[in-house]
Design a protein around this motif. Structure first.
Motif, PDB file in Angstrom:
ATOM      1  N   ASN A   1      14.453 -11.058 -23.804  1.00  0.00           N
ATOM      2  CA  ASN A   1      13.053 -11.367 -24.114  1.00  0.00           C
ATOM      3  C   ASN A   1      12.390 -10.189 -24.820  1.00  0.00           C
ATOM      4  OD1 ASN A   1      13.690 -13.577 -22.575  1.00  0.00           O
ATOM      5  ND2 ASN A   1      11.840 -13.493 -21.300  1.00  0.00           N
ATOM      6  N   GLU A   2      11.649 -10.482 -25.869  1.00  0.00           N
ATOM      7  CA  GLU A   2      10.920  -9.436 -26.579  1.00  0.00           C
ATOM      8  C   GLU A   2       9.648  -9.084 -25.802  1.00  0.00           C
ATOM      9  OE1 GLU A   2      11.576  -7.672 -29.251  1.00  0.00           O
ATOM     10  OE2 GLU A   2      13.528  -8.603 -29.580  1.00  0.00           O
ATOM     11  N   LEU A   3       9.497  -7.814 -25.491  1.00  0.00           N
ATOM     12  CA  LEU A   3       8.321  -7.350 -24.759  1.00  0.00           C
ATOM     13  C   LEU A   3       7.722  -6.148 -25.471  1.00  0.00           C
ATOM     14  CD1 LEU A   3       9.800  -7.396 -21.134  1.00  0.00           C
ATOM     15  CD2 LEU A   3       8.159  -9.036 -22.054  1.00  0.00           C
TER      16      LEU A   3
ATOM     17  N   ALA B   1       2.874  -2.449 -17.976  1.00  0.00           N
ATOM     18  CA  ALA B   1       2.109  -3.237 -17.006  1.00  0.00           C
ATOM     19  C   ALA B   1       3.020  -3.783 -15.909  1.00  0.00           C
ATOM     20  CB  ALA B   1       1.388  -4.378 -17.717  1.00  0.00           C
ATOM     21  N   ALA B   2       4.226  -4.203 -16.294  1.00  0.00           N
ATOM     22  CA  ALA B   2       5.183  -4.731 -15.320  1.00  0.00           C
ATOM     23  C   ALA B   2       5.614  -3.646 -14.338  1.00  0.00           C
ATOM     24  CB  ALA B   2       6.401  -5.297 -16.043  1.00  0.00           C
TER      25      ALA B   2
ATOM     26  N   TRP C   1      11.899  -5.735 -13.302  1.00  0.00           N
ATOM     27  CA  TRP C   1      12.683  -6.647 -14.136  1.00  0.00           C
ATOM     28  C   TRP C   1      12.220  -8.091 -13.978  1.00  0.00           C
ATOM     29  CZ3 TRP C   1      18.309  -4.434 -13.211  1.00  0.00           C
ATOM     30  CH2 TRP C   1      18.426  -3.235 -13.931  1.00  0.00           C
ATOM     31  N   LEU C   2      11.857  -8.469 -12.765  1.00  0.00           N
ATOM     32  CA  LEU C   2      11.324  -9.817 -12.558  1.00  0.00           C
ATOM     33  C   LEU C   2      10.011  -9.989 -13.318  1.00  0.00           C
ATOM     34  CD1 LEU C   2      12.019 -10.311  -8.737  1.00  0.00           C
ATOM     35  CD2 LEU C   2      13.170 -11.479 -10.638  1.00  0.00           C
ATOM     36  N   GLU C   3       9.192  -8.948 -13.329  1.00  0.00           N
ATOM     37  CA  GLU C   3       7.930  -9.000 -14.075  1.00  0.00           C
ATOM     38  C   GLU C   3       8.178  -9.064 -15.580  1.00  0.00           C
ATOM     39  OE1 GLU C   3       4.763  -9.283 -13.188  1.00  0.00           O
ATOM     40  OE2 GLU C   3       5.280  -9.422 -11.062  1.00  0.00           O
ATOM     41  N   TYR C   4       9.289  -8.506 -16.032  1.00  0.00           N
ATOM     42  CA  TYR C   4       9.646  -8.626 -17.452  1.00  0.00           C
ATOM     43  C   TYR C   4       9.935 -10.079 -17.833  1.00  0.00           C
ATOM     44  CZ  TYR C   4      10.473  -3.533 -17.872  1.00  0.00           C
ATOM     45  OH  TYR C   4      10.350  -2.169 -17.908  1.00  0.00           O
TER      46      TYR C   4
END
Length: 276
Positions: free
Chosen positions: A40-42, A49-50, A85-88
């Motif tokens: 996923n592009e973040l 923030a994550a 990682w879950l927040e990502y």
């Protein structure tokens, strides 16, 4: 009232004397991208923030790195990595097989000089302060790896003690955390006096809180926390908002034990370290 000189200086560590080579949220993301199918592009802001949300969550559940629950540093940070990682947007299945490896490698990264570097001017400042007779200590909301990091970076030798949250169950701005530092400084004074064979009354050389200057980069934890505990304090900050007299925060800079705000470590030696 007669002026008193500052006799001892406590430092915050991360962000004041030591800084990340690469921020944790970037290192966490890189490891996930390189070792899983997650793609996923973040944006950097999203990654930060994550991490921040996950760190706050775990710290709320297990304060001071799980001191009360007797959680190891590795287990505590493993939960932060997992939740970050879950927040990502990653699923458990994306990283379940690499989480233990990630924890081990990232802990190695952030418990040594691999993950940190010195803030410019740190070593020279500490050397000058020690040569001028100041007793130096570290007061940090950190885990138990801090001593190793400071040793790897070559500055641990300057400090009489290192107090950290993971070994005390306390953190700034708690006045009890600063009280620990006061006790450590006075123990150092007492030890130095005995070594010098100075036969003076036990209380004659005890430091008062205001004779200790705390230096840090966090307004609430370092600057206000120190002043509230009776210490003298100076804030290191690039922000201009604290300079506005209309801001209610400005009143703290008019406190009798405040040495104001400086931009970097190089300005510390220009301070007149006397208190009224």
């Amino acid at each position: 009232m007669k002026s008193q000189k500052i006799k001892a200086i406590s430092f915050d560590a991360i962000g004041t004397l030591v800084e990340f080579r690469h921020p944790p949220h970037q290192v966490y993301a890189r490891f996930l991208y390189e070792n899983s199918s997650f793609n996923n592009e973040l944006s950097d802001d999203q990654k930060f923030a994550a991490f921040k949300k996950s760190y706050k969550k775990i710290n709320s559940l297990y304060p001071c790195y799980g001191w009360k629950q007797r959680i190891s540093d590795d287990e505590w940070w493993k939960m932060v990595i997992r939740d970050t990682w879950l927040e990502y947007g990653a699923a458990i299945e994306d990283f379940q097989g690499i989480l233990d490896q990630a924890t081990a490698e990232l802990m190695d990264w952030f418990t040594s000089s691999v993950g940190y570097t010195l803030v410019p001017g740190s070593t020279q400042l500490l050397d000058n302060l020690r040569k001028n007779g100041y007793i130096l200590g570290i007061l940090s909301n950190s885990d138990s790896s801090l001593g190793k990091v400071l040793a790897d970076l070559g500055i641990l030798e300057f400090f009489s003690f290192v107090i950290q949250s993971s070994s005390t169950g306390l953190s700034k701005p708690d006045p009890e955390f600063f009280a620990l530092a006061l006790n450590k400084f006075n123990l150092t004074v007492s030890t130095n006096n005995r070594a010098s064979k100075l036969n003076q009354p036990p209380t004659s050389n005890c430091l008062q809180p205001s004779q200790i200057l705390h230096i840090g980069d966090d307004f609430k934890r370092d600057f206000v926390g120190a002043l509230s505990a009776g210490f003298s304090s100076v804030l290191i900050s690039q922000k201009d908002k604290y300079q506005c007299k209309n801001d209610p925060l400005f009143s703290y800079f008019e406190h009798k034990n405040s040495f104001g705000i400086i931009r970097n470590l190089n300005e510390i030696e220009n301070l007149n370290l006397e208190i009224k």
